[in-house]
Every structure is written in structure tokens, then in C-alpha cells.
Design a protein around this motif. Structure first.
Motif, mmCIF file in Angstrom:
data_model
loop_
_atom_site.group_PDB
_atom_site.id
_atom_site.type_symbol
_atom_site.label_atom_id
_atom_site.label_comp_id
_atom_site.label_asym_id
_atom_site.label_seq_id
_atom_site.Cartn_x
_atom_site.Cartn_y
_atom_site.Cartn_z
ATOM 1 N N PRO A 1 0.808 -1.213 0.000
ATOM 2 C CA PRO A 1 0.000 0.000 0.000
ATOM 3 C C PRO A 1 0.844 1.266 0.000
ATOM 4 O O PRO A 1 2.034 1.240 0.300
ATOM 5 C CB PRO A 1 -0.797 -0.111 1.300
ATOM 6 N N VAL A 2 0.218 2.376 -0.352
ATOM 7 C CA VAL A 2 0.845 3.696 -0.256
ATOM 8 C C VAL A 2 0.064 4.478 0.795
ATOM 9 O O VAL A 2 -1.157 4.348 0.902
ATOM 10 C CB VAL A 2 0.834 4.415 -1.628
ATOM 11 N N LEU A 3 0.785 5.260 1.596
ATOM 12 C CA LEU A 3 0.139 6.123 2.596
ATOM 13 C C LEU A 3 -0.076 7.495 1.951
ATOM 14 O O LEU A 3 0.887 8.160 1.569
ATOM 15 C CB LEU A 3 1.026 6.257 3.835
ATOM 16 N N MET A 4 -1.342 7.897 1.810
ATOM 17 C CA MET A 4 -1.631 9.202 1.220
ATOM 18 C C MET A 4 -2.142 10.134 2.315
ATOM 19 O O MET A 4 -2.954 9.715 3.143
ATOM 20 C CB MET A 4 -2.672 9.049 0.108
ATOM 21 N N LEU A 5 -1.641 11.378 2.342
ATOM 22 C CA LEU A 5 -2.137 12.345 3.310
ATOM 23 C C LEU A 5 -1.945 13.760 2.793
ATOM 24 O O LEU A 5 -1.023 13.970 2.030
ATOM 25 C CB LEU A 5 -1.489 12.149 4.690
ATOM 26 N N ASP A 6 -2.830 14.644 3.100
ATOM 27 C CA ASP A 6 -4.046 14.568 3.870
ATOM 28 C C ASP A 6 -5.196 14.053 2.986
ATOM 29 O O ASP A 6 -5.204 14.319 1.793
ATOM 30 C CB ASP A 6 -4.333 15.959 4.406
#
Lengths: 326, 326
Positions: free
Chosen positions: A143-148
Motif C-alpha cells: 500500500p501507499v500512505l496518502m495524506l491529507d
């Protein structure tokens, strides 16, 4: 290994307390990390559901925190944290404030939960505003962490940089790696592309992180080019929600072929939001996880696993900074 | 039915002139609307490719417009329209300016093409800035028109309203329906959600269009709730590009099962960007279509069909407003 104390908002989520309690039972059966759930909600109903679902053992291994109030659709979401202090979503945060639990999970309203986390627990010194992150599937099977993804709709350069800082601090601890890569979402990869805000954030991140890989476009997110993608909350929210419907689209494509559809469903967990569980708010002085409103029991169980792991790895907030409880 | 004169930038696109010319031959073989292609590019090379691809008949039924210049990566994209006036991408626009063709297509650089269309043809009175629209697949088996998808990154309220106006004018003529529905992309559907810009655009659109259905979230786009989705060019670009990778993700999910993968590919055209061809710039005094840079010959053929249909229906620019040519 210490037993982790985890507050769970039993009333939060679209499918009601039965589904949340099922998820807790699934997590209890499967978790390698010992934990005591603090079930926040209506005591009588919680006990009834536990008995009905054949989970009597859970009654001996949990705390039930009776909450007398309910959030109503008429409540102002920004002030619910003080107007509805005895609702399950707010109590799950207050328990953490007083050191009674180590972390909390809710599948309730994001804005109410974020407001409660922000005002009851406070935000960290480095963070400008608390941030909502999300894990998304990629073609690289990680997975990729996307923020905000929705807490901060209009961002200045320093906000974008703080998202990178928070995401990097969380993911490097959570994965136990110091080389997690960071990218900045843009409309192109050429240096001249994008808004002034984006261009100056790019300059700062380039200096700040060895593992910064520069701009990423919308098509790079799902290809899994980066471990962390930084963007403002408006575009992040739109992307996150559209990704959730990808499998609906794929299923509509395959609907005429029942065999193919069934096989596709067997393979689809990697792009199924349920399999990703919950993500923590970042920039908050505590570990508060937001589970998806439409969480099934499996998603709740996965959220609990994520929460326990985040606490154990001190990925969001260090143990020695937690309030001492009773 | 009048024969339509269509300028085609043969040098544009990632796969070179061979693929564009193949696409023209496919369109010639299949089109119900008679057209004469004006092939803009290197004359010798174009003739050679046509002969090599066994399309000698095309030579009798087309015009070749020799272009002596090429766009280089060092050219400034904002001023290419005057610095490289004899490149194929710019000539395809100039031919329209002088009434020699009725419309033009290019799979070349979006920013260069948009600049040329804007400065050579001019923008319409109602439009604040020229706008890039795109068709996306939906779960309802009909596409949605999303705009802007990258020409206007930072938008005020009046820009968003003008996107709705342009999209509505185009799609209602293109589909021949007066009830095409319009939605505004937002992070939630409650009236209090979103930025001030979004909230005030919502108020204006509510008064302006009977077929305005209000806010739509990222997950509503692919579900096909609206015919037109209005958003700023930054989020539109990110969504568009991410949608293009959905099938890459689906294929990665299915990669272990060759039979399933093959069957999936047979079904996938509805989420394959190739099947949608090109879309026109809106707010420009003329019909300029941008095809995808990665267009295959089939995508070019589809783009030509779209262009012919747009001209015939006067969907972008009325016939009596076209310059009179030689």
C-alpha cells in the motif's frame, strides 16, 4: 509484551454495534498482541449483543464504558466534542486523555472524531493541523500512505511539508524502515508544473528528505511509485473516495459473466478498502484511529490489528508521553 | 451531409506518425460522416508511411500540409504557438484560424496545444479561461464529462460556474438532450462541507440549472450519478490520471491467473481510456480536440469520430461563426 488497552466506539459505523462487536470477537480470536477492549456505548445493548453472538468469554475480558448520550444529525460537528461528552465517540477519546486506554478506534463521523482528538488530546508541536492519512492499494502489492485525505482542504506550503513530516515519522516507525520514499502529488513531473504552493513545497522536501522522489501524478499513486504521497485534503479526499469505487466499476464491467465475477471477487482483496483497516490521525498527542464508516466486522478486526501494532511500535505517539492512568 | 475538413497533427502523440496515420486509415474505413483529413507534418515521411501501410487511396483523398519545424523539449511551452508556428501542432490550429479546416485534433503536448488554441483562435466571451474536459467511464455504462482536468489549477467561484456553463452547452448539444445533469465535486454532500469557493459555486449553480444535482464526492464520479462533474483542474487532473491506472491495478491483481486475466481484458474496454477518444477544449472559438498522448491507432480513430460528430452537431462552436476559408 504488555497488554494493550484499546477504547472502541461500539456505536460508530454505518452497520451498528452488532458489526463492531463481531469485529472485536474476530480480533480477539486472531490477535497475536494481547489486548483489553474498552467498549464505549450503551451497556445493556452491548451485553445483550455479546450474549446473542455467543461471545460470553468477551464479557470476562473487556471493560464496558456506558455512554448515555448519542450524537444526533442536528449536532454541530465542530462542537460535538464538548456538547456530547458522554457519547461513545467522544468517550473513546476522553479515556485516552485520562490514561485509561493506550489508543482508541472509531468508525464514526470523521469531523467529530478529528475535532475531539484535536481539542481533547491536543496537537503535537511540529504539526500545524491534525492530518488524516489513508492507505491505498497499489499495483506493486504494497500500500501507499496518502495524506491529507480530508482534514485540511486548503493548504499552504508549510502544511504540505508538515504532512510529509508526519507521514514519514509514522510510516518509518510502523514499517521499521528509515528509507520510506516520499512524493508530492502534482499535475505533471516537470519542475515548472503546478501551483506556487506545490513548487515551493517541492524545493523544501528536496532538501529535507534523502528518500524524497519528487512529483508524482495521479497515475503514479496506484502504480506504487512511492511509500508516501503528500497532497492537500481536497484532492486526497477525492482520490481516496474514487479508489473505493474502483472495484464497483470493475464489478459492473464483469457483471454479465457470473463465473468471471466470482473469480474476480476472490482476487480482489488487495483493492478492497476493507482489507486495510483503520488509519491514525497524525499530529495528535495520542493514537486515535479512524475506521471506515462502512466497515464490516472484518474491517473492524483489521482496524484493531493496525491499532495494536501502532501502539506497540509507538508509531504515532511514544509510550512515555502517554498520560498515566488509574 | 457536408464533407468535414479535419486537421490532424500527425507528429503528435507518444507513438509517432505511423500510429496516427494507421488511426486515420481506420477512421476512413469506418466513418459514416465523410471527411477530408489535412495531415500536418513532414510531407515526405507522411507519404512514405501511407505507401508502406498500403493506404495509397488515402493519398488521393487527403491534403498534406508540410510543416518544417519541430517542437523541441527546450521550447517554452507557453510561447511555442508563436516561436514554432510551422510545427505540426501549431499549424493544425492555424488552418482552422484561416477557415481551411472545420476542426483539428492533436495528441501532442496539452499545454502547447491549449496555448495555441487560446492565442490563435481566441476564447469565447462567456468563458474566463479555456477549459480541458474529459470523459470517464462509470458503473452505469455511460461516461461522465469531468472538467476542468488540468488547464486551470487554482479556481475561484466564477471559474467553477463557467466550467458548468461550458460543459452543459457542449454535452447538451453533443447528446441532443436538455436535461444533462451537473454536479459539483466536493469532500462531502452536507451543505456545510467544502471550501468557501465550492459553497458559493453551489449556491449559484442551484439557481442556474434545473438539472443541477448538487455535491458529488469522489466515489460518486465513477458511480455515474451525474452527466457532468465540475471541479478545479488540479483535482480533476489527479482523478483523471488515477482512473487511467485502474486497469493496470486490476491487471496486477489478476496477473497470477492467466485465463482470468485474458477474460478480464476482453471485458475491460469500458474502463479503457482508449475507447473514449479525444475531448475538445471548451471556451475556445473553434473545435480543437486533444487526444491522449498515449493514443493507439484505435484511439486516434475514435478521436476522429468524436471530432466529426462534434462538428456536425455544432457542439463546440457554431458553423456560421467559423472563419470563411479559401
Amino acid at each position: 509484551m504488555d497488554t494493550i488497552r484499546l477504547a472502541i466506539d461500539v456505536e460508530g459505523g454505518d452497520f451498528g454495534p452488532e458489526v463492531v462487536i463481531s469485529g472485536i470477537l474476530e480480533a480477539k480470536a486472531g490477535s497475536l498482541i494481547p489486548f483489553v477492549p474498552y467498549l464505549c456505548g450503551n451497556k445493556d445493548r452491548i451485553e445483550q449483543i455479546i450474549v446473542n453472538s455467543g461471545g460470553r468469554d468477551l464479557l470476562k475480558n473487556c471493560e464496558i464504558v456506558h455512554c448515555s448520550e448519542r450524537i444526533s444529525p442536528d449536532d454541530k460537528r465542530s462542537s460535538a466534542w464538548k456538547q456530547r461528552a458522554d457519547s461513545s465517540i467522544i468517550r473513546s477519546i476522553t479515556l485516552q486523555k485520562y490514561g485509561i486506554v493506550d489508543a482508541s478506534i472509531s468508525a464514526g463521523d470523521t469531523a467529530i472524531l478529528l475535532g475531539a482528538a484535536h481539542f481533547i488530546l491536543g496537537h503535537t508541536d511540529g504539526a500545524l493541523r491534525p492530518v488524516l492519512a489513508a492507505f491505498l492499494p497499489t499495483a506493486r502489492q504494497k500500500p501507499v500512505l496518502m495524506l491529507d485525505v480530508g482534514a485540511n482542504l486548503e493548504c499552504r506550503t508549510e502544511h504540505l511539508v508538515s504532512f510529509a513530516d508526519l507521514g514519514f515519522a509514522y510510516l518509518s516507525k510502523y514499517l521499521g524502515r528509515s528509507d520510506v520514499s516520499v512524493a508530492l502529488l502534482n499535475v505533471g513531473t516537470e519542475p515548472s508544473k503546478g501551483t506556487k504552493t506545490i513548487i515551493s513545497a517541492n524545493e523544501i522536501l528536496k532538501e529535507k528528505y534523502n528518500s524524497y522522489i519528487g512529483y508524482i501524478e495521479g497515475n503514479g499513486v496506484l502504480k506504487g511509485y512511492a511509500d508516501i504521497v503528500v497532497c492537500d485534503g481536497f484532492v486526497g479526499n477525492a482520490l481516496l473516495k474514487s479508489f473505493e469505487t474502483f472495484y464497483i466499476l470493475a464489478e459492473s464491467v464483469l457483471a454479465k459473466d457470473a463465473t468471471l465475477l466470482k473469480k474476480f471477487r476472490d482476487h480482489i482483496s488487495v483493492i478492497d478498502p476493507e482489507s486495510y483497516g483503520a488509519v491514525p490521525f497524525l499530529g495528535i498527542k495520542g493514537t486515535v484511529l479512524k475506521a471506515h464508516g462502512g466497515s464490516t466486522s472484518r474491517a473492524i478486526a483489521n482496524s484493531i490489528t493496525t491499532a495494536l501494532s501502532a501502539v506497540e511500535k509507538e508509531a504515532v505517539w511514544p509510550k512515555n508521553m502517554r498520560p498515566k492512568g488509574n
